[in-house]
Design a protein around this motif. Structure first.
Motif, PDB file in Angstrom:
ATOM      1  N   UNK A  60       0.863  -1.180   0.000  1.00  0.00           N
ATOM      2  CA  UNK A  60       0.000   0.000   0.000  1.00  0.00           C
ATOM      3  C   UNK A  60       0.899   1.230   0.000  1.00  0.00           C
ATOM      4  N   UNK A  61       0.371   2.386  -0.413  1.00  0.00           N
ATOM      5  CA  UNK A  61       1.203   3.596  -0.400  1.00  0.00           C
ATOM      6  C   UNK A  61       1.811   3.894   0.972  1.00  0.00           C
ATOM      7  N   UNK A  62       1.007   3.755   2.027  1.00  0.00           N
ATOM      8  CA  UNK A  62       1.517   4.052   3.363  1.00  0.00           C
ATOM      9  C   UNK A  62       2.603   3.076   3.789  1.00  0.00           C
ATOM     10  N   UNK A  98      -1.370  12.122  -0.298  1.00  0.00           N
ATOM     11  CA  UNK A  98      -1.703  13.537  -0.121  1.00  0.00           C
ATOM     12  C   UNK A  98      -2.823  13.999  -1.061  1.00  0.00           C
ATOM     13  N   UNK A  99      -2.772  13.544  -2.314  1.00  0.00           N
ATOM     14  CA  UNK A  99      -3.672  14.076  -3.331  1.00  0.00           C
ATOM     15  C   UNK A  99      -4.853  13.170  -3.674  1.00  0.00           C
ATOM     16  N   UNK A 100      -4.694  11.867  -3.456  1.00  0.00           N
ATOM     17  CA  UNK A 100      -5.687  10.921  -3.987  1.00  0.00           C
ATOM     18  C   UNK A 100      -6.236   9.943  -2.941  1.00  0.00           C
ATOM     19  N   UNK A 110      -3.403  12.989 -14.160  1.00  0.00           N
ATOM     20  CA  UNK A 110      -3.068  12.764 -12.742  1.00  0.00           C
ATOM     21  C   UNK A 110      -1.962  11.720 -12.599  1.00  0.00           C
ATOM     22  N   UNK A 111      -2.000  10.687 -13.429  1.00  0.00           N
ATOM     23  CA  UNK A 111      -0.954   9.660 -13.372  1.00  0.00           C
ATOM     24  C   UNK A 111       0.402  10.231 -13.781  1.00  0.00           C
TER      25      UNK A 111
END
Length: 212
Positions: A60-62, A98-100, A110-111
């Motif tokens: 995951x991103x986190x 932050x953004x998505x 966006x990508x």
């Protein structure tokens, strides 16, 4: 190349492989995004080996952000350019959060705003993860399109736009996968395997090889 030939090319590619898939291993749009970023100038096999170690720990991103550049580098150091890729992936994870809201965006703009994500990577994610009509042109597809005369062009964007225009609509969604696999295993760079090619009689390449 005329429309009838193009239609028959994709009819045969579809017949041989009705449900083509990317060879990158992934279980979510995020995993695919990271795998594609890592795959620049690297083989899918090398990326899959690295992500097979990475994703059970962080997918995951986190979780990847928590590893930091050094921690992530340990998992991907077998891949070429891993230092710059680690920095890009960490920054991409930060921006996704932050953004998505930690989700992978579903638009090209966006990508492409994410570090390490160019036009080709964005197109792969849009097409493969979100099943949008997008044509990611890599070296294999560029070569096949020009060599066969399917969609000749001077650069990857020219080939991409031409493919979107000339590939029969019924086959457009999966055309990227068929062409990349054809270039990887049959219409190879050094010597095309014309003798074992399903579309040899439709191909307009002048210097065909006689053996496979």
């Amino acid at each position: 190349m005329n429309a009838a030939k193009r239609l028959e090319i994709f009819r045969r590619l579809h017949e041989d492989n009705p449900d083509p898939k990317t060879e990158l291993a992934y279980a979510s749009p995020f995993e695919l995004l990271i795998a594609v970023i890592l795959s620049a100038q690297a083989t899918d096999v090398s990326v899959n080996k690295a992500t097979a170690r990475l994703y059970p720990v962080a997918n995951t991103p986190q979780a990847i952000l928590d590893l930091g550049v050094e921690g992530l580098s340990e998992y991907i150091k077998t891949i070429g350019l891993y230092n710059s890729k680690a920095k890009n992936v960490i920054e991409t994870c930060r921006l996704l959060l932050e953004r998505h809201g930690g989700e992978v965006p579903q638009t090209r703009e966006e990508l492409e705003a994410l570090p390490g994500v160019g036009r080709k990577t964005a197109n792969v994610v849009l097409n493969t993860a979100f099943r949008q009509l997008a044509m990611a042109v890599d070296t294999h597809i560029f070569r096949v399109s020009n060599r066969t005369n399917l969609a000749p062009g001077k650069n990857v964007v020219e080939v991409e736009l031409k493919l979107l225009k000339v590939v029969p609509k019924a086959y457009l969604l999966d055309a990227h996968h068929w062409l990349i696999l054809h270039g990887r295993y049959v219409c190879q760079a050094r010597k095309p395997r014309c003798g074992s090619c399903r579309i040899e009689d439709l191909c307009e390449y002048k210097a065909k090889t006689s053996d496979d």
